[in-house]
Scaffold this active site. Sequence first.
Site, short mmCIF file in Angstrom:
data_model
loop_
_atom_site.label_atom_id
_atom_site.label_comp_id
_atom_site.label_asym_id
_atom_site.label_seq_id
_atom_site.Cartn_x
_atom_site.Cartn_y
_atom_site.Cartn_z
N GLU A 1 34.40 47.76 43.07
CA GLU A 1 35.74 48.27 43.40
C GLU A 1 36.04 49.67 42.85
O GLU A 1 36.92 49.85 41.98
CB GLU A 1 36.80 47.28 42.91
CG GLU A 1 36.64 45.91 43.50
CD GLU A 1 37.78 44.99 43.14
OE1 GLU A 1 38.46 45.21 42.14
OE2 GLU A 1 37.99 44.02 43.89
N GLU B 1 34.43 38.37 46.30
CA GLU B 1 35.55 37.82 45.53
C GLU B 1 36.64 37.34 46.47
O GLU B 1 36.98 38.06 47.41
CB GLU B 1 36.17 38.84 44.56
CG GLU B 1 35.38 39.13 43.33
CD GLU B 1 36.06 40.14 42.43
OE1 GLU B 1 37.31 40.17 42.37
OE2 GLU B 1 35.33 40.95 41.80
O1 LIG Z 1 42.64 40.22 39.76
C1 LIG Z 1 41.64 39.27 39.98
C2 LIG Z 1 40.29 39.97 40.11
C3 LIG Z 1 39.81 40.60 38.80
O2 LIG Z 1 39.81 39.65 37.76
C4 LIG Z 1 38.38 41.14 39.05
O3 LIG Z 1 37.76 41.62 37.86
C5 LIG Z 1 38.43 42.29 40.05
O4 LIG Z 1 37.16 42.52 40.65
C6 LIG Z 1 39.48 42.05 41.11
N1 LIG Z 1 39.78 42.85 42.14
C7 LIG Z 1 40.86 42.35 42.77
C8 LIG Z 1 41.52 42.95 43.95
C9 LIG Z 1 41.84 44.41 43.66
C10 LIG Z 1 42.91 44.55 42.66
C11 LIG Z 1 42.58 44.46 41.33
C12 LIG Z 1 43.57 44.62 40.37
C13 LIG Z 1 44.88 44.87 40.78
C14 LIG Z 1 45.19 44.95 42.13
C15 LIG Z 1 44.20 44.79 43.07
C16 LIG Z 1 41.22 41.20 42.13
N2 LIG Z 1 40.35 41.04 41.12
#
Ligand SMILES: OC[C@@H]1[C@@H](O)[C@H](O)[C@@H](O)c2[nH]c(CCc3ccccc3)c[n+]21
Length: 447
Positions: free
Chosen positions: A167, A351
């Site tokens: 990401e 994910e």
């Molecule tokens: O937020 C849940 C997970 C994280 O724990 C992972 O490390 C990370 O890869 C991840 N990406 C996303 C979607 C992108 C995002 C991240 C944080 C805040 C907003 C959007 C959600 N998550």
Amino acid sequence: MTDAFAFPDGFLWGAATAAHQIEGSPLADGAGPSIWTRFAHTPGLTHNGDTGDVACDHYRRWKDDVRLMRELGLTAYRFSVSWSRVLPEGTGRVNPAGLDFYSRLVDALLEAGIEPLLTLYHWDLPAALDDRGGWLNRDCAGWFAEYATVMAKALDGRVRKWVTLNEPWVITDGGYLHGALAPGHRNKYEAPIASHNLMRAHGAAVQAYRAVGRHEIGLVVNIEPKYPASDAPEDQTATRRAHAYMNEQYLHPALLGHYPPELREIFGDAWPDWPAEDFALIRQPLDFLGINYYTRNVTRADGSWPLKAGAVKQPSATYTETGWEVFPQGLTDTLLWVRRTYGDIPLYVTENGAAFFDPPVAEGGRVRDPLRIDYLRRHLRAVHEAIRAGCDIRGYMVWSLLDNLEWSLGYSKRFGIVHVNYATQQRTVKDSGRWYANVVRSHGRAL
Ligand SMILES: OC[C@@H]1[C@@H](O)[C@H](O)[C@@H](O)c2[nH]c(CCc3ccccc3)c[n+]21
């Protein structure tokens, strides 16, 4: 009768985690600190002052966790390597104990019949490299290529699916534009430089891998599809801007060799004229793309900085604990958009998951999480719809195997299909974990 939800032969059913979020022991056995070690130990930057000092203690409990994955019947596991555990200063000296931890983990996964998907970078830059400018220093491409070479020489063959970055959008938007994530910069002029250097480093790592590795390497991006709040021209252009900024900014250079034009519009004088040769480095042939999908965004024009585009809450929708709308159709739309825009490159959903308020572990060791089961069922059906429409989707990794450290939100959000009692480190498979195990066992037919 054909099975309603028959998934392709060889489809990988997995779960995903990341080093800093589960391992703990950040400085054990010669490991060096990362930017998250520093960020979390800076007062006021994380919820409750939560740090990754212990997390899920996976650095010490990894054998039990692999056993748990085998009991769930997973056929794949996506994890990340802590760069500064292997290269404490980020470059140069290798820490054998750090490399050995991942080597033993991979051997245990293979022994359990679980395919490892290894992410080289999931946000935890060695602090020593941040001291040298980190992603703002163009030398970062060489640093990352050196790290990729060390890992490929050590693990390639046992690891057959590699990911360079997790990401780049979040790394940049969180770490350099809005400052919510490490290294906590808030600078409109730094963000494009960090973003572009991340993609140069991605390209350099793919080149370095291909000089040593004989298997597959790809990139993982978060995609949040944008839907205009109205037909008004200003909402349409705002939606286009938001889509280019979040969803095209990384896939365009990686796969098409150029940025979408909206980025210069968004960043203005903060958007440099990039050297043409950078795009030849960034655009390396990839074996697959990983798509992280959680939610969608209904977008309208507003005065927000720097996008002038904001989200419109959907009154009748269900929202997760992180404020994300549950919208499975967005996953189908996303997978079809990727195929339409970038061609038929193999895809993994690397994910997908949700944080809901889970009840405490009940007598007899049950965690009832029906909302998570509903979320996962609907999103897996959305994946199947994309497969039926012709997308070459090779696997699905639920976020996350374990409740874990949700970055600046600390331990306040639980995404796991397995509950973690952080006081005792007791793992308890939630109802969603049992449900997922059944879906895996039936190869999707139980959906
Ligand atoms: O937020 C849940 C997970 C994280 O724990 C992972 O490390 C990370 O890869 C991840 N990406 C996303 C979607 C992108 C995002 C991240 C944080 C805040 C907003 C959007 C959600 N998550």
